[in-house]
Design a protein around this motif. Structure first.
Motif, PDB file in Angstrom:
ATOM      1  N   TYR A  11      14.193  48.466  -2.788  1.00  0.00           N
ATOM      2  CA  TYR A  11      13.836  49.753  -2.847  1.00  0.00           C
ATOM      3  C   TYR A  11      13.626  50.249  -4.229  1.00  0.00           C
ATOM      4  CZ  TYR A  11      13.874  54.803  -2.624  1.00  0.00           C
ATOM      5  OH  TYR A  11      13.482  56.185  -2.595  1.00  0.00           O
ATOM      6  N   ILE A  14      10.325  48.410  -5.995  1.00  0.00           N
ATOM      7  CA  ILE A  14       8.935  49.280  -5.536  1.00  0.00           C
ATOM      8  C   ILE A  14       9.112  50.518  -5.973  1.00  0.00           C
ATOM      9  CG2 ILE A  14       7.900  50.033  -3.437  1.00  0.00           C
ATOM     10  CD1 ILE A  14       9.138  47.749  -1.850  1.00  0.00           C
ATOM     11  N   LYS A  17       8.455  50.376  -9.895  1.00  0.00           N
ATOM     12  CA  LYS A  17       7.396  49.350 -10.064  1.00  0.00           C
ATOM     13  C   LYS A  17       7.753  48.379 -11.163  1.00  0.00           C
ATOM     14  CE  LYS A  17       3.818  52.542  -8.727  1.00  0.00           C
ATOM     15  NZ  LYS A  17       3.533  51.988  -7.464  1.00  0.00           N
ATOM     16  N   VAL A  38       3.300  46.249   3.438  1.00  0.00           N
ATOM     17  CA  VAL A  38       4.253  46.215   2.298  1.00  0.00           C
ATOM     18  C   VAL A  38       4.141  44.590   1.810  1.00  0.00           C
ATOM     19  CG1 VAL A  38       6.736  45.943   1.569  1.00  0.00           C
ATOM     20  CG2 VAL A  38       6.060  47.567   3.300  1.00  0.00           C
ATOM     21  N   VAL A  40       6.259  41.666  -0.650  1.00  0.00           N
ATOM     22  CA  VAL A  40       7.592  41.383  -1.245  1.00  0.00           C
ATOM     23  C   VAL A  40       7.866  40.100  -1.741  1.00  0.00           C
ATOM     24  CG1 VAL A  40       9.997  41.174  -0.847  1.00  0.00           C
ATOM     25  CG2 VAL A  40       8.799  42.971   0.288  1.00  0.00           C
ATOM     26  N   GLY A  51       7.911  44.094  -5.391  1.00  0.00           N
ATOM     27  CA  GLY A  51       7.571  44.297  -4.518  1.00  0.00           C
ATOM     28  C   GLY A  51       6.362  45.636  -4.403  1.00  0.00           C
ATOM     29  N   SER A  52       5.687  45.809  -3.515  1.00  0.00           N
ATOM     30  CA  SER A  52       4.721  46.872  -3.384  1.00  0.00           C
ATOM     31  C   SER A  52       4.236  47.283  -1.990  1.00  0.00           C
ATOM     32  CB  SER A  52       3.508  46.708  -4.240  1.00  0.00           C
ATOM     33  OG  SER A  52       2.615  47.867  -4.519  1.00  0.00           O
TER      34      SER A  52
END
Length: 271
Positions: A11, A14, A17, A38, A40, A51-52
């Motif tokens: 978390y 993400i 960034k 998502v 990962v 992740g994004s």
């Protein structure tokens, strides 16, 4: 790193960034959800590296309904994470609701392939969630946007799965009707943590229905009555959800931190 710590870490990566300074080789997981997509990246030990995510509506009831749109989103998330990490990601895993078959099951793999990731694995969504939580004995309920799936594990072995078409989309539809707003506005309302206490009485019948659906999936499976129950997925973010779902289900349930990210993390572990 413990399971919940990994979820918290993902978390943070993400949200900020950023990239964790961990050596490769890396594994990649892509979760094509009804309300979000998502991507990962983890290391060999399952620790989050990057992740994004992007809110999207390219999937409906577990089926890809906008193939091109899904591919473009995955391609963009991949490029974003690659730029942060300074490497090229070439392989990845994805997931589907339990019981998805034929071309519907193949679609997710085709999406990530079109985005430049060679599909290496496709796993049932609640099984992926169980992997992320490190569960070897228990019931995992994955409430997606359009479907609710369960996986029952005993001594590390998958012994039962099921899936039904109900999920977060139904919560949004109820909110849209109750407040006379658009579906898109209802989605935003649902994501606003400050509104959760206010909307819970309105959506309570939907939460109770979800619990009833899961109870019905387990009819005739009394051997699982003493198994711990874990609930993941974006709907589980709702304040009060854990308590109300547990009441309707008739058993205590556990909602891990950032439940929206549990399944994506688990998908990557299968990469």
């Amino acid at each position: 790193m413990e399971a919940y710590e990994k979820i918290h870490r993902l978390y943070e990566l993400i949200e900020t960034k950023t990239v964790a300074d961990l050596p490769g080789p890396y594994k990649v997981g892509v979760d094509l959800g009804t309300a979000d997509v998502v991507l990962v990246v983890i290391d060999e030990a399952g620790n989050p590296v990057a992740g994004s995510m992007q809110w999207a509506s390219v999937v409906k009831d577990g089926l890809v309904v906008d193939f091109r749109g899904a591919m473009v989103i995955v391609e963009a998330l991949k490029a974003e994470v690659e730029a942060r990490m300074g490497i090229t990601l070439d392989k990845g895993a994805t997931a589907i609701p339990p019981g998805t078959m034929g071309r519907n099951a193949m679609a997710c793999g085709h999406v990530i392939a079109g985005a430049g990731l060679e599909p290496v694995c496709q796993v049932d969504e609640p099984v992926a969630a169980a992997m992320a939580l490190g569960i070897t004995h228990g019931i995992v309920v994955d409430i997606g946007g359009g479907t609710t799936g369960i996986a029952v594990l005993r001594k590390g072995e998958l012994v039962f799965t099921a899936d039904e078409p109900t999920g977060g989309t139904h919560v949004s539809l109820v909110l849209a009707g109750a407040y006379k707003i658009s579906f898109e506005e209802a989605e935003l309302l649902k994501r606003d943590l400050a509104q959760h206490r206010k909307i819970m009485p309105v959506i309570l019948p939907v939460v109770e229905k979800m619990a009833t659906v899961v109870k019905n999936m387990l009819v005739g499976q009394e051997e699982f009555d003493d198994y711990p129950v874990y609930v993941v997925g974006g709907t589980a973010y709702l304040q009060g959800f854990e308590t109300e779902f547990g009441k309707a289900f008739g058993r205590q349930v556990h909602v891990p931190p950032h439940p929206l990210l549990v399944t994506p993390l688990g998908i990557a572990m299968f990469g």
